[in-house]
Design a protein around this motif. Structure first.
Motif, PDB file in Angstrom:
ATOM      1  N   GLY A 157      47.906  31.247 -31.212  1.00 47.64           N
ATOM      2  CA  GLY A 157      47.510  30.800 -32.538  1.00 47.64           C
ATOM      3  C   GLY A 157      46.220  30.001 -32.538  1.00 47.64           C
ATOM      4  O   GLY A 157      45.537  29.911 -33.545  1.00 47.64           O
ATOM      5  N   TYR A 158      45.878  29.419 -31.404  1.00 45.98           N
ATOM      6  CA  TYR A 158      44.654  28.624 -31.332  1.00 45.98           C
ATOM      7  C   TYR A 158      43.402  29.482 -31.467  1.00 45.98           C
ATOM      8  O   TYR A 158      42.316  28.967 -31.720  1.00 45.98           O
ATOM      9  CB  TYR A 158      44.598  27.841 -30.018  1.00 45.98           C
ATOM     10  CG  TYR A 158      44.478  28.699 -28.794  1.00 45.98           C
ATOM     11  CD1 TYR A 158      43.232  29.051 -28.293  1.00 45.98           C
ATOM     12  CD2 TYR A 158      45.597  29.166 -28.126  1.00 45.98           C
ATOM     13  CE1 TYR A 158      43.102  29.844 -27.183  1.00 45.98           C
ATOM     14  CE2 TYR A 158      45.484  29.956 -27.011  1.00 45.98           C
ATOM     15  CZ  TYR A 158      44.239  30.293 -26.540  1.00 45.98           C
ATOM     16  OH  TYR A 158      44.131  31.083 -25.438  1.00 45.98           O
ATOM     17  N   LEU A 159      43.522  30.791 -31.336  1.00 48.79           N
ATOM     18  CA  LEU A 159      42.348  31.655 -31.458  1.00 48.79           C
ATOM     19  C   LEU A 159      41.792  31.634 -32.877  1.00 48.79           C
ATOM     20  O   LEU A 159      40.604  31.883 -33.092  1.00 48.79           O
ATOM     21  CB  LEU A 159      42.686  33.078 -31.032  1.00 48.79           C
ATOM     22  CG  LEU A 159      42.965  33.258 -29.543  1.00 48.79           C
ATOM     23  CD1 LEU A 159      43.360  34.687 -29.251  1.00 48.79           C
ATOM     24  CD2 LEU A 159      41.761  32.863 -28.712  1.00 48.79           C
ATOM     25  N   ASN A 160      42.635  31.327 -33.862  1.00 50.66           N
ATOM     26  CA  ASN A 160      42.127  31.197 -35.236  1.00 50.66           C
ATOM     27  C   ASN A 160      41.122  30.065 -35.327  1.00 50.66           C
ATOM     28  O   ASN A 160      40.137  30.161 -36.053  1.00 50.66           O
ATOM     29  CB  ASN A 160      43.288  30.954 -36.202  1.00 50.66           C
ATOM     30  CG  ASN A 160      44.163  32.181 -36.347  1.00 50.66           C
ATOM     31  OD1 ASN A 160      43.687  33.300 -36.165  1.00 50.66           O
ATOM     32  ND2 ASN A 160      45.433  31.979 -36.674  1.00 50.66           N
ATOM     33  N   GLU A 161      41.379  28.982 -34.600  1.00 49.79           N
ATOM     34  CA  GLU A 161      40.445  27.852 -34.601  1.00 49.79           C
ATOM     35  C   GLU A 161      39.106  28.262 -33.987  1.00 49.79           C
ATOM     36  O   GLU A 161      38.053  27.816 -34.431  1.00 49.79           O
ATOM     37  CB  GLU A 161      41.042  26.665 -33.836  1.00 49.79           C
ATOM     38  CG  GLU A 161      42.335  26.132 -34.431  1.00 49.79           C
ATOM     39  CD  GLU A 161      42.158  25.628 -35.850  1.00 49.79           C
ATOM     40  OE1 GLU A 161      41.119  25.014 -36.136  1.00 49.79           O
ATOM     41  OE2 GLU A 161      43.076  25.856 -36.668  1.00 49.79           O
ATOM     42  N   VAL A 162      39.168  29.108 -32.969  1.00 48.92           N
ATOM     43  CA  VAL A 162      37.930  29.579 -32.340  1.00 48.92           C
ATOM     44  C   VAL A 162      37.122  30.407 -33.331  1.00 48.92           C
ATOM     45  O   VAL A 162      35.903  30.273 -33.433  1.00 48.92           O
ATOM     46  CB  VAL A 162      38.249  30.392 -31.070  1.00 48.92           C
ATOM     47  CG1 VAL A 162      37.000  31.037 -30.511  1.00 48.92           C
ATOM     48  CG2 VAL A 162      38.902  29.504 -30.027  1.00 48.92           C
ATOM     49  N   SER A 163      37.802  31.265 -34.105  1.00 46.91           N
ATOM     50  CA  SER A 163      37.070  32.081 -35.077  1.00 46.91           C
ATOM     51  C   SER A 163      36.482  31.215 -36.185  1.00 46.91           C
ATOM     52  O   SER A 163      35.410  31.507 -36.699  1.00 46.91           O
ATOM     53  CB  SER A 163      37.980  33.166 -35.649  1.00 46.91           C
ATOM     54  OG  SER A 163      39.043  32.578 -36.370  1.00 46.91           O
ATOM     55  N   LYS A 164      37.175  30.116 -36.562  1.00 49.30           N
ATOM     56  CA  LYS A 164      36.607  29.198 -37.550  1.00 49.30           C
ATOM     57  C   LYS A 164      35.323  28.562 -37.015  1.00 49.30           C
ATOM     58  O   LYS A 164      34.338  28.427 -37.725  1.00 49.30           O
ATOM     59  CB  LYS A 164      37.607  28.102 -37.897  1.00 49.30           C
ATOM     60  CG  LYS A 164      38.760  28.563 -38.735  1.00 49.30           C
ATOM     61  CD  LYS A 164      39.715  27.408 -39.010  1.00 49.30           C
ATOM     62  CE  LYS A 164      40.969  27.856 -39.714  1.00 49.30           C
ATOM     63  NZ  LYS A 164      41.926  26.762 -39.903  1.00 49.30           N
ATOM     64  N   GLY A 165      35.359  28.166 -35.737  1.00 49.04           N
ATOM     65  CA  GLY A 165      34.167  27.583 -35.123  1.00 49.04           C
ATOM     66  C   GLY A 165      33.027  28.581 -35.054  1.00 49.04           C
ATOM     67  O   GLY A 165      31.864  28.248 -35.263  1.00 49.04           O
ATOM     68  N   ALA A 166      33.355  29.845 -34.785  1.00 47.78           N
ATOM     69  CA  ALA A 166      32.325  30.875 -34.720  1.00 47.78           C
ATOM     70  C   ALA A 166      31.692  31.095 -36.095  1.00 47.78           C
ATOM     71  O   ALA A 166      30.489  31.356 -36.207  1.00 47.78           O
ATOM     72  CB  ALA A 166      32.910  32.170 -34.182  1.00 47.78           C
ATOM     73  N   SER A 167      32.502  31.005 -37.145  1.00 46.77           N
ATOM     74  CA  SER A 167      31.941  31.197 -38.483  1.00 46.77           C
ATOM     75  C   SER A 167      30.991  30.053 -38.847  1.00 46.77           C
ATOM     76  O   SER A 167      29.982  30.274 -39.515  1.00 46.77           O
ATOM     77  CB  SER A 167      33.052  31.314 -39.520  1.00 46.77           C
ATOM     78  OG  SER A 167      33.763  30.102 -39.615  1.00 46.77           O
ATOM     79  N   THR A 168      31.297  28.827 -38.393  1.00 42.34           N
ATOM     80  CA  THR A 168      30.371  27.722 -38.661  1.00 42.34           C
ATOM     81  C   THR A 168      29.072  27.901 -37.888  1.00 42.34           C
ATOM     82  O   THR A 168      28.018  27.462 -38.345  1.00 42.34           O
ATOM     83  CB  THR A 168      31.001  26.361 -38.324  1.00 42.34           C
ATOM     84  OG1 THR A 168      31.411  26.373 -36.967  1.00 42.34           O
ATOM     85  CG2 THR A 168      32.180  26.063 -39.213  1.00 42.34           C
TER      86      THR A 168
END
Length: 157
Positions: free
Chosen positions: A129-140
């Motif tokens: 589930g932590y991969l969602n946080e990585v994708s949020k960081g990538a979008s920023t």
């Protein structure tokens, strides 16, 4: 007269107000000359400073970095193990595939199997589930690229 100067320099030294020349003068006094009895307590300190100033580090500094584990080869090995399992599993199959003639029993068995697979899948999905946080960081980071492009346009003109 010299003793008064040394005492004034010591007072400045304790307050952190001496210059490098004044500190050299103090070191010279406490190392080379006979020291007044009431200033004997400072002599070991200044002798240590002189000795430590002459020390040199002689050990070799390792510049080689540690090798990192290559996960690409781990995935290749996992695929090879799966392929061998499928190959040897296909060789040892017989004509009896475990066919169930009663549809109700077959439905129950399939339901049990799918439930077990679903539980395992959900457990695995929760751990990543932590991969969602990585994708949020990538979008920023995408926003940062837009800001950089805008600033480059502004400063080029």
């Amino acid at each position: 007269m010299v003793l008064n100067d040394i005492e004034k320099l010591l007072e400045k030294y304790e307050n952190g107000e001496t210059s490098l020349k004044e500190e050299q003068r103090l070191k010279h006094y406490f190392v080379n000359e006979t020291v007044a009895p009431h200033l004997e307590m400072y002599k070991p300190m200044f002798e240590y400073f002189v000795v430590s100033q002459q020390e040199q580090y002689t050990k070799a500094v390792p510049l080689k970095t540690r090798s990192k584990f290559n996960y690409k080869w781990l995935s290749v090995a996992a695929i090879a193990v799966i392929m061998l399992g499928v190959y040897f599993g296909a060789i040892n199959t017989s004509d009896n595939l475990g066919t169930i003639n009663d549809p109700e029993i077959a439905f129950n068995e399939v339901s049990k199997s799918l439930e077990m697979i679903s539980k395992s899948f959900n457990k695995g999905a929760n751990t990543i589930g932590y991969l969602n946080e990585v994708s949020k960081g990538a979008s920023t980071l995408g926003y940062l690229n837009e800001i950089e492009n805008a600033t480059s346009i502004i400063f080029k003109n």
